[in-house]
Design a protein around this motif. Structure first.
Motif, PDB file in Angstrom:
ATOM      1  N   PHE A  50      29.748  26.983  38.389  1.00  0.00           N
ATOM      2  CA  PHE A  50      29.380  28.049  39.332  1.00  0.00           C
ATOM      3  C   PHE A  50      29.155  29.368  38.603  1.00  0.00           C
ATOM      4  CE2 PHE A  50      31.727  24.924  41.784  1.00  0.00           C
ATOM      5  CZ  PHE A  50      30.921  24.765  42.914  1.00  0.00           C
ATOM      6  N   SER A  51      28.388  29.310  37.546  1.00  0.00           N
ATOM      7  CA  SER A  51      27.947  30.502  36.818  1.00  0.00           C
ATOM      8  C   SER A  51      29.113  31.371  36.347  1.00  0.00           C
ATOM      9  CB  SER A  51      26.999  31.343  37.693  1.00  0.00           C
ATOM     10  OG  SER A  51      25.904  30.564  38.132  1.00  0.00           O
ATOM     11  N   GLY A  52      30.189  30.726  35.932  1.00  0.00           N
ATOM     12  CA  GLY A  52      31.327  31.448  35.382  1.00  0.00           C
ATOM     13  C   GLY A  52      32.231  32.104  36.402  1.00  0.00           C
ATOM     14  N   SER A  53      32.086  31.757  37.678  1.00  0.00           N
ATOM     15  CA  SER A  53      32.909  32.363  38.729  1.00  0.00           C
ATOM     16  C   SER A  53      34.228  31.611  38.866  1.00  0.00           C
ATOM     17  CB  SER A  53      32.161  32.354  40.068  1.00  0.00           C
ATOM     18  OG  SER A  53      33.004  32.821  41.104  1.00  0.00           O
ATOM     19  N   ALA A  88      48.259  29.310  34.779  1.00  0.00           N
ATOM     20  CA  ALA A  88      46.964  29.600  34.180  1.00  0.00           C
ATOM     21  C   ALA A  88      46.497  31.010  34.520  1.00  0.00           C
ATOM     22  CB  ALA A  88      45.930  28.577  34.661  1.00  0.00           C
ATOM     23  N   ILE A  89      46.664  31.423  35.786  1.00  0.00           N
ATOM     24  CA  ILE A  89      46.219  32.757  36.192  1.00  0.00           C
ATOM     25  C   ILE A  89      47.030  33.839  35.479  1.00  0.00           C
ATOM     26  CG2 ILE A  89      46.128  34.362  38.148  1.00  0.00           C
ATOM     27  CD1 ILE A  89      45.458  31.991  39.920  1.00  0.00           C
ATOM     28  N   ARG A  90      48.315  33.581  35.332  1.00  0.00           N
ATOM     29  CA  ARG A  90      49.179  34.617  34.752  1.00  0.00           C
ATOM     30  C   ARG A  90      49.025  34.737  33.238  1.00  0.00           C
ATOM     31  NH1 ARG A  90      55.525  35.891  36.077  1.00  0.00           N
ATOM     32  NH2 ARG A  90      55.734  37.614  34.623  1.00  0.00           N
ATOM     33  N   TYR A  91      48.784  33.605  32.559  1.00  0.00           N
ATOM     34  CA  TYR A  91      48.837  33.636  31.089  1.00  0.00           C
ATOM     35  C   TYR A  91      47.501  33.398  30.413  1.00  0.00           C
ATOM     36  CZ  TYR A  91      53.828  33.434  32.023  1.00  0.00           C
ATOM     37  OH  TYR A  91      55.085  33.696  32.494  1.00  0.00           O
ATOM     38  N   SER A  92      46.460  33.028  31.163  1.00  0.00           N
ATOM     39  CA  SER A  92      45.174  32.827  30.504  1.00  0.00           C
ATOM     40  C   SER A  92      44.329  34.100  30.595  1.00  0.00           C
ATOM     41  CB  SER A  92      44.466  31.647  31.134  1.00  0.00           C
ATOM     42  OG  SER A  92      43.252  31.998  31.639  1.00  0.00           O
ATOM     43  N   GLU A 108      41.113  34.703  30.345  1.00  0.00           N
ATOM     44  CA  GLU A 108      39.891  34.606  31.141  1.00  0.00           C
ATOM     45  C   GLU A 108      40.186  34.715  32.634  1.00  0.00           C
ATOM     46  OE1 GLU A 108      40.790  32.539  28.832  1.00  0.00           O
ATOM     47  OE2 GLU A 108      39.280  32.692  27.235  1.00  0.00           O
ATOM     48  N   LEU A 109      41.193  33.951  33.096  1.00  0.00           N
ATOM     49  CA  LEU A 109      41.517  33.954  34.518  1.00  0.00           C
ATOM     50  C   LEU A 109      42.154  35.267  34.946  1.00  0.00           C
ATOM     51  CD1 LEU A 109      42.782  30.323  35.150  1.00  0.00           C
ATOM     52  CD2 LEU A 109      41.087  31.510  36.511  1.00  0.00           C
ATOM     53  N   SER A 110      43.027  35.809  34.113  1.00  0.00           N
ATOM     54  CA  SER A 110      43.727  37.039  34.503  1.00  0.00           C
ATOM     55  C   SER A 110      42.778  38.230  34.608  1.00  0.00           C
ATOM     56  CB  SER A 110      44.843  37.348  33.501  1.00  0.00           C
ATOM     57  OG  SER A 110      44.305  37.562  32.209  1.00  0.00           O
ATOM     58  N   LYS A 111      41.656  38.180  33.897  1.00  0.00           N
ATOM     59  CA  LYS A 111      40.691  39.280  33.939  1.00  0.00           C
ATOM     60  C   LYS A 111      39.497  38.991  34.846  1.00  0.00           C
ATOM     61  CE  LYS A 111      41.836  40.761  29.216  1.00  0.00           C
ATOM     62  NZ  LYS A 111      41.331  40.972  27.845  1.00  0.00           N
ATOM     63  N   ALA A 112      39.476  37.810  35.473  1.00  0.00           N
ATOM     64  CA  ALA A 112      38.341  37.438  36.320  1.00  0.00           C
ATOM     65  C   ALA A 112      38.335  38.270  37.594  1.00  0.00           C
ATOM     66  CB  ALA A 112      38.403  35.952  36.652  1.00  0.00           C
ATOM     67  N   VAL A 113      37.124  38.491  38.116  1.00  0.00           N
ATOM     68  CA  VAL A 113      36.945  39.259  39.347  1.00  0.00           C
ATOM     69  C   VAL A 113      36.129  38.422  40.315  1.00  0.00           C
ATOM     70  CG1 VAL A 113      36.004  41.361  40.378  1.00  0.00           C
ATOM     71  CG2 VAL A 113      37.051  41.451  38.107  1.00  0.00           C
ATOM     72  N   PHE A 114      36.536  38.422  41.596  1.00  0.00           N
ATOM     73  CA  PHE A 114      35.814  37.677  42.640  1.00  0.00           C
ATOM     74  C   PHE A 114      35.700  38.564  43.870  1.00  0.00           C
ATOM     75  CE2 PHE A 114      35.784  34.613  46.242  1.00  0.00           C
ATOM     76  CZ  PHE A 114      34.599  33.960  45.932  1.00  0.00           C
ATOM     77  N   MET A 115      34.451  38.813  44.295  1.00  0.00           N
ATOM     78  CA  MET A 115      34.189  39.692  45.442  1.00  0.00           C
ATOM     79  C   MET A 115      34.848  41.067  45.242  1.00  0.00           C
ATOM     80  SD  MET A 115      32.345  37.891  47.525  1.00  0.00           S
ATOM     81  CE  MET A 115      31.952  36.180  47.966  1.00  0.00           C
ATOM     82  N   PRO A 125      49.519  37.158  41.756  1.00  0.00           N
ATOM     83  CA  PRO A 125      48.117  37.376  41.424  1.00  0.00           C
ATOM     84  C   PRO A 125      47.194  36.989  42.573  1.00  0.00           C
ATOM     85  CG  PRO A 125      49.253  36.294  39.621  1.00  0.00           C
ATOM     86  CD  PRO A 125      50.203  36.312  40.765  1.00  0.00           C
ATOM     87  N   ALA A 126      46.090  37.702  42.699  1.00  0.00           N
ATOM     88  CA  ALA A 126      45.167  37.467  43.803  1.00  0.00           C
ATOM     89  C   ALA A 126      44.582  36.064  43.771  1.00  0.00           C
ATOM     90  CB  ALA A 126      44.038  38.501  43.766  1.00  0.00           C
ATOM     91  N   GLY A 127      44.552  35.448  42.580  1.00  0.00           N
ATOM     92  CA  GLY A 127      44.053  34.070  42.506  1.00  0.00           C
ATOM     93  C   GLY A 127      44.878  33.135  43.373  1.00  0.00           C
TER      94      GLY A 127
END
Length: 303
Positions: free
Chosen positions: A54-57, A154-158, A160-167, A224-226
């Protein structure tokens, strides 16, 4: 049986998050340990793979993962719903006997009498094939546990995931918007789950079904919002699942009632009278012997 299973599951997930937050160790700013190596790293790989589609989302990756987990759970949940409905119908069948035993328990003057009435209630359930857990199992929770644990770590320690933004929402930071949406989605699911139930049962479930949305609200506000996105999408899917269950519920009830016509009448156990205390037993024995001697004297006088 009055404690909501949804509340228990939510509390277990929240407890798991607290445990995980203290299980990952860090050295020179880098995480390591069993939880990180076997949960966070594989979870990160799964998220990376889904995000690449999904295009890096990573937001869409979490949504797809949630839908997949819920689809796997759907047949299990429907089966457990059928078991729970059977239990509800059986409880309706023995409700007069339950009311009688509850009345005896309230009228009990000693702890022994209360215990005897409680044992009679358990015997009533056992004799009529009713489970004390209401037919609800822990398998859906057990399936979600490793997924939830992997996602949390994964969200807390990775990076890529911790810096990802959605909407425009950073997935690595707490979001009150997703926390509120998660609360509303599970509140709607609780409302839908009470549709078609007897009024008396609605009153019993009303407050316990509110506990799960409230727990999710407080938990997602500090996570985390994830994870908030995971709960929000899971709540929407739970609403759809509940609508499907409500659609089939009348047919299931009809089938159960047809089968129950051939079942024997409910067995009503009698509470066992508690054993008398030594002083009371001695007094009763003395009274009995005195009455017996008096009756014997009367018979001799009559002769």
């Amino acid at each position: 049986m009055k404690i909501s299973k949804k509340f228990s599951a939510t509390a277990a997930l929240a407890g798991l998050a607290l445990v995980l937050s203290g299980c990952v160790q860090t050295k020179n700013g880098k995480p390591y340990g069993f939880v990180y190596d076997y949960l966070a790293v594989p979870g990160q790989h799964v998220m990376d793979w889904l995000a690449s589609i999904f295009s890096g989302s990573y937001g869409w990756a979490i949504i797809i993962l949630t839908v997949i987990v819920r689809m796997v759970l759907l047949p299990i949940m429907v089966k457990q719903m059928r078991n729970a409905t059977i239990q509800q119908e059986k409880i309706s069948m023995i409700r007069p006997q339950m009311a009688a035993l509850q009345k005896q328990q309230k009228a009990a003057k000693t702890q022994e009498e209360q215990a005897a009435a409680g044992q009679a209630m358990m015997a009533l359930y056992r004799n009529n094939g009713i489970s004390m857990t209401g037919g609800i199992g822990c398998l859906p929770l057990l399936i979600q546990m490793p997924i939830f644990a992997a996602l949390y770590a994964a969200i807390r320690y990775s990076p890529e995931l911790s810096k990802a933004v959605f909407m425009n929402i950073p997935l690595g930071k707490a979001s009150w918007i997703l926390a509120l949406l998660s609360f509303l989605s599970y509140l709607l699911q609780s409302y839908l789950s009470m549709l078609g139930l007897p009024q008396e049962q609605k009153k019993q479930m009303r407050y316990t079904l509110l506990l799960s949305p409230v727990m999710i609200l407080f938990f997602t506000m500090n996570s985390p919002a994830g994870l908030g996105l995971y709960f929000f999408v899971g709540g929407l899917f739970a609403c759809l699942q509940t609508l499907i269950i409500n659609f089939y519920r009348p047919r299931i009830r009809r089938e159960i009632k047809e089968k129950m016509k051939d079942q024997p009448a409910p067995v009503m156990p009698t509470p066992v009278k508690p054993a008398a205390k030594p002083e009371q037993a001695a007094a009763e024995t003395h009274t009995h012997n005195r009455n017996r001697n008096r009756n014997a004297g009367k018979q001799q006088h009559h002769h």
